[in-house]
Each structure stands twice: as structure tokens, then as C-alpha cells.
Motif scaffolding. Structure first.
Motif, mmCIF file in Angstrom:
data_model
loop_
_atom_site.group_PDB
_atom_site.id
_atom_site.type_symbol
_atom_site.label_atom_id
_atom_site.label_comp_id
_atom_site.label_asym_id
_atom_site.label_seq_id
_atom_site.Cartn_x
_atom_site.Cartn_y
_atom_site.Cartn_z
ATOM 1 N N ALA A 89 2.973 13.861 -11.983
ATOM 2 C CA ALA A 89 3.242 13.932 -13.423
ATOM 3 C C ALA A 89 2.027 14.462 -14.176
ATOM 4 C CB ALA A 89 3.633 12.549 -13.952
ATOM 5 N N ALA A 90 0.822 13.993 -13.775
ATOM 6 C CA ALA A 90 -0.397 14.486 -14.431
ATOM 7 C C ALA A 90 -0.588 15.979 -14.170
ATOM 8 C CB ALA A 90 -1.611 13.698 -13.936
ATOM 9 N N GLY A 91 -0.286 16.410 -12.933
ATOM 10 C CA GLY A 91 -0.408 17.836 -12.627
ATOM 11 C C GLY A 91 0.559 18.683 -13.438
ATOM 12 N N VAL A 92 1.795 18.177 -13.573
ATOM 13 C CA VAL A 92 2.779 18.904 -14.381
ATOM 14 C C VAL A 92 2.317 19.005 -15.828
ATOM 15 C CG1 VAL A 92 5.125 18.821 -15.300
ATOM 16 C CG2 VAL A 92 4.720 18.337 -12.884
ATOM 17 N N LEU B 27 0.834 -1.210 0.000
ATOM 18 C CA LEU B 27 0.000 0.000 0.000
ATOM 19 C C LEU B 27 0.865 1.255 0.000
ATOM 20 C CD1 LEU B 27 -2.768 1.317 0.183
ATOM 21 C CD2 LEU B 27 -2.656 1.084 2.670
ATOM 22 N N THR B 28 1.930 1.218 0.789
ATOM 23 C CA THR B 28 2.832 2.376 0.818
ATOM 24 C C THR B 28 3.473 2.616 -0.549
ATOM 25 O OG1 THR B 28 3.311 1.952 3.150
ATOM 26 C CG2 THR B 28 4.850 3.362 1.952
ATOM 27 N N ALA B 29 3.904 1.507 -1.184
ATOM 28 C CA ALA B 29 4.491 1.639 -2.521
ATOM 29 C C ALA B 29 3.461 2.137 -3.526
ATOM 30 C CB ALA B 29 5.070 0.301 -2.968
ATOM 31 N N LEU C 137 1.156 6.337 -6.875
ATOM 32 C CA LEU C 137 0.013 7.194 -7.191
ATOM 33 C C LEU C 137 0.378 8.668 -7.041
ATOM 34 C CD1 LEU C 137 -2.970 7.292 -7.951
ATOM 35 C CD2 LEU C 137 -3.529 7.175 -5.515
ATOM 36 N N ALA C 138 1.138 8.986 -5.999
ATOM 37 C CA ALA C 138 1.556 10.377 -5.826
ATOM 38 C C ALA C 138 2.444 10.830 -6.981
ATOM 39 C CB ALA C 138 2.305 10.535 -4.494
ATOM 40 N N THR C 139 3.330 9.927 -7.429
ATOM 41 C CA THR C 139 4.181 10.260 -8.572
ATOM 42 C C THR C 139 3.354 10.478 -9.830
ATOM 43 O OG1 THR C 139 5.995 8.968 -7.616
ATOM 44 C CG2 THR C 139 6.126 9.463 -9.967
#
Length: 415
Positions: free
Chosen positions: A187-190, A174-176, A181-183
Motif C-alpha cells: 500500500a505504501a509503495g502504491v 509471525l506469518t500473519a 507487513l507485506a500488505t
């Protein structure tokens, strides 16, 4: 240790220490009882207890016993032989069966451990009966009950450990997954921010810079004979540069366009039409139909930017004699239509993102803006027949507001 190969935890270390103390304590107790004359020959009991204690102490110091089940089985066999000597010397050796149960279950795995526990229980019952001179049911209850308690304890601990390990593995996954997901979100936000800036730059800065270029060319052609006209073109170019600077500062702050600051959309479009006419000489007329309402900021920004981009394309490419901008307020929807009578083009011949030296990002940008707000964007054009762009956006129901400033009719404006 050998079979399950559990990682040593604080609880496991405490249990190991307790087991060592239990074995040592039972051996000392057996020797002490022999010296008090209660059971067995003191010399025989001391020798047998010393041999078993030495064999037991060697086990934890041998790393191979923790890694190999075969080595563990050999050590337990040696320990069993020395324990048998204690059983022969004194009936108190039966008590040592209890810690042996834990060792066998822990080192030999479930099947081998249960078999070893059965043999140890039988040996303990047989030794007790031999010392008593007869067999009785009561003599079998103690070793059997101890074997049951040890088996339940070890198997229960192993089950809890496996569950804990599975939970730890799931938490690690889950942590991975959260990190991935955060990465991905970053990337989607950028990418989204890049696309937003690309649209904003094309629809505003690029269009305005193109207008400045046209004005400076006109001023160049007017010099040196028509200095007054050249000065007017230069002043318009300066004002366009100032507007560009304001737009750039708004991009940095991600605020609404200056044209919409405090003004409803029709007023901003009227100003855009007037500015386009002043900079390019192309007559642009604005028509407003329906009861004007104040739209949410994203819808107003999108419609204004689309109109800016469409008129910029018209000025640069269409060679039109006039253009019409129509803003239509309908129930739950707003439509923007931009028409020019210029050279036109074949929409089907354009790629999804044209790559031209003079721009070509406009149509995809306009379509992306409309779709991002749940709307539609269509282009109708043909060579020699002009171009018509249509945008339809859904809007929430909001109270009507006065649409324009005094003197601005709600039906048509000619710039």
C-alpha cells in the motif's frame, strides 16, 4: 485426551498403539503363566483378565472419555476395579500398574493423575506383599520405580508438547505479521508511486500542456492576418507536444528526464529557460555560481522538476516582466533559487494542498521533492512584490566535471 485436549499427532498415535499392545500383552502373559501352573488359577485369571480387557477396550471407542474428565475418571475407576480382580487372581497383575500410570496421568491432569498414580502404586505394592505373604522394601521398589518413570515420561512429553504449541502459535503470528507487513509495504509503495506520478505529471506534462494551450491561443489571435506568426506558434506547440510525448514515455520507463540525458544540470536549466522564453515571451535568465559538479541523478531530477514547476507557475499566474533562476554549488550542498517580479501572493493564505481549477499542486510537490532528498524548500512572497522560491539539497562529494558546453559561461546565461 480429556484434560490437556492435545491434538492427535503421529507421535501420540504411535504411543497410543504401543500402550494398547502393552496392556494386551501383559494380560495375555498373565493368563499364559496361569495355564502353565506358575501363578494363579487359570479360570480365575482368565475371567479377571477378560473383564479388564473388555473394560480397557471400551475406553478408546467412547468419545466422551476424550472430552470429559469426569467420564475419564469413571472409566478409570471401572478399569481399576477390574484390575483389582486381576491382582487378586494373580500376582502378575502388578505388571499392569505401569500402563495404568500413563492412562491416569494423561486423562486426569497433573494433580488428579499424580494422586491416582499414588493409589495405583500402593495397590500394586499391597497386592504383591499379599501374594508373597509378607512386606519387604524390595517389593516396593518395582512399582515405585515404574511410577517415577511413567510420571517423568508423561510430564516431559506434555511440557514438550506445550512448548511445540507455543512455537507453532508464534510462527503463525509471525506469518500473519509478515503478511500484514507485506500488505502495508504494498500500500505504501502504491501511494508513493501515485505521488511520484502526480509530481511528474504536474511538473512536466501539465506545464507543457499549459504552454501548448498558450501557444495555440496566440496562433488563434494571429489568424488570419499574421499567418507567419501563427505558423511559428503552431510549430512551437508541435515541438512542445513532442517533448510531452518523450516525457510520458520516460514516466513509463521511470528513467531520467530527456533534458538530462547526457547533459549536466546547468545545460538542462539553460534549455528550460530558453524554452520558457520562446513559448511564453517571458525573459528568463540563468545564473550559475560555484564550481559545478555532476550531481546524483535524484538531485538533478528534483532540481530540474522544481525549476520547471516554478517557471510554469510564473508564466501562468505571476504576470511577471522577467524571471531569474540561480543555481549555486557549495561544499556538500546545492541551492536553486527562482525569482520573478510578478504579482506575488500570500503564502500563509494557501492551504497545504491548494485545490484550484488551474492546478495548485505545484508548491506541495516542490516541497515534497526537496524533503524526500533531505533538503529544505522555502517560499517568500507578498502581494505586489514578486515571488522567490529557494531549494537547498545536500549532495555527496563528487569530483568536479566540466559544467557546461563550450560557449556557456559559468556565471550567467540570459535566455
Amino acid at each position: 485426551m480429556a484434560t490437556e485436549r492435545f491434538r492427535t499427532t503421529p507421535v501420540a498415535r504411535v504411543l497410543q498403539v504401543c500402550l494398547h499392545l502393552l496392556v494386551a500383552g501383559l494380560l495375555v502373559l498373565a493368563v499364559a503363566r496361569a495355564f502353565t501352573g506358575r501363578d494363579g488359577d487359570p479360570a480365575s485369571v482368565t475371567a479377571a483378565a477378560t473383564a479388564m480387557g473388555a473394560a480397557y477396550a471400551a475406553g478408546p471407542r467412547l468419545a466422551v472419555i476424550r472430552r470429559s474428565r469426569r467420564a475419564a475418571a469413571l472409566w478409570l475407576a471401572l478399569l481399576g476395579v477390574t484390575w483389582a480382580g486381576v491382582l487378586v487372581a494373580t500376582q502378575d497383575g502388578v505388571w499392569l500398574a505401569f500402563p495404568l500410570y500413563f492412562l491416569e496421568l494423561h486423562l486426569l491432569g497433573r494433580r488428579g493423575g499424580l494422586a491416582a498414580v499414588g493409589l495405583t502404586t500402593a495397590a500394586a505394592i499391597a497386592a504383591w506383599s499379599w501374594h508373597q505373604g509378607s512386606f519387604s522394601v524390595a517389593a516396593s521398589i518395582g512399582p515405585s520405580l515404574g511410577a517415577a518413570v511413567a510420571t517423568a515420561t508423561v510430564l516431559g512429553y506434555q511440557a514438550l508438547y506445550r512448548e511445540s504449541e507455543e512455537r507453532r502459535r508464534l510462527i503463525d503470528e509471525l506469518t500473519a505479521a509478515r503478511a500484514d507487513l507485506a500488505t502495508a509495504h504494498h500500500a505504501a509503495g502504491v501511494l508513493a508511486e501515485r505521488e511520484r506520478l502526480a509530481r511528474e505529471i504536474h511538473d512536466t506534462l501539465a506545464q507543457s500542456l499549459s504552454s501548448i494551450q498558450l501557444l495555440l491561443r496566440a496562433a488563434q489571435r494571429a489568424l488570419p492576418e499574421r499567418t507567419d506568426a501563427a505558423a511559428g506558434y503552431v510549430e512551437q506547440a508541435r515541438q512542445a507536444a513532442q517533448d510531452n510525448l518523450d516525457e510520458a514515455r520516460r514516466f513509463v520507463r521511470a528513467l531520467t528526464p530527456p533534458a538530462l540525458d547526457g547533459d549536466p544540470l546547468p545545460v538542462a536549466l539553460e534549455r528550460l529557460c530558453a524554452t520558457t522564453t520562446a513559448h511564453s515571451g517571458l525573459p528568463v535568465h540563468l545564473h550559475v555560481s560555484g564550481e559545478a559538479v555532476r550531481l546524483p541523478v535524484p538531485q538533478e531530477v528534483a532540481l530540474l522538476r522544481i525549476a520547471q514547476s516554478a517557471l510554469g507557475n510564473t508564466v501562468r499566474h505571476a504576470r511577471a516582466s522577467h524571471a531569474e533562476v540561480t543555481l549555486s554549488y557549495m561544499e556538500g550542498e546545492v541551492a536553486l533559487d527562482v525569482f520573478d517580479d510578478g504579482a506575488g501572493f500570500d503564502p500563509a493564505a494557501l492551504p497545504g494542498r491548494p485545490a484550484r481549477d488551474d492546478g495548485g499542486f505545484g508548491l506541495p510537490s516542490m516541497g515534497a521533492r526537496a524533503r524526500a532528498l533531505g533538503g529544505t524548500f522555502t517560499v517568500e512572497s507578498a502581494p505586489g512584490e514578486g515571488t522567490a522560491l529557494a531549494v537547498l539539497l545536500p549532495v555527496p562529494a563528487v569530483p568536479a566535471v566540466p559544467p557546461v558546453q563550450p560557449g556557456f559561461p559559468a556565471t550567467e546565461v540570459g535566455a
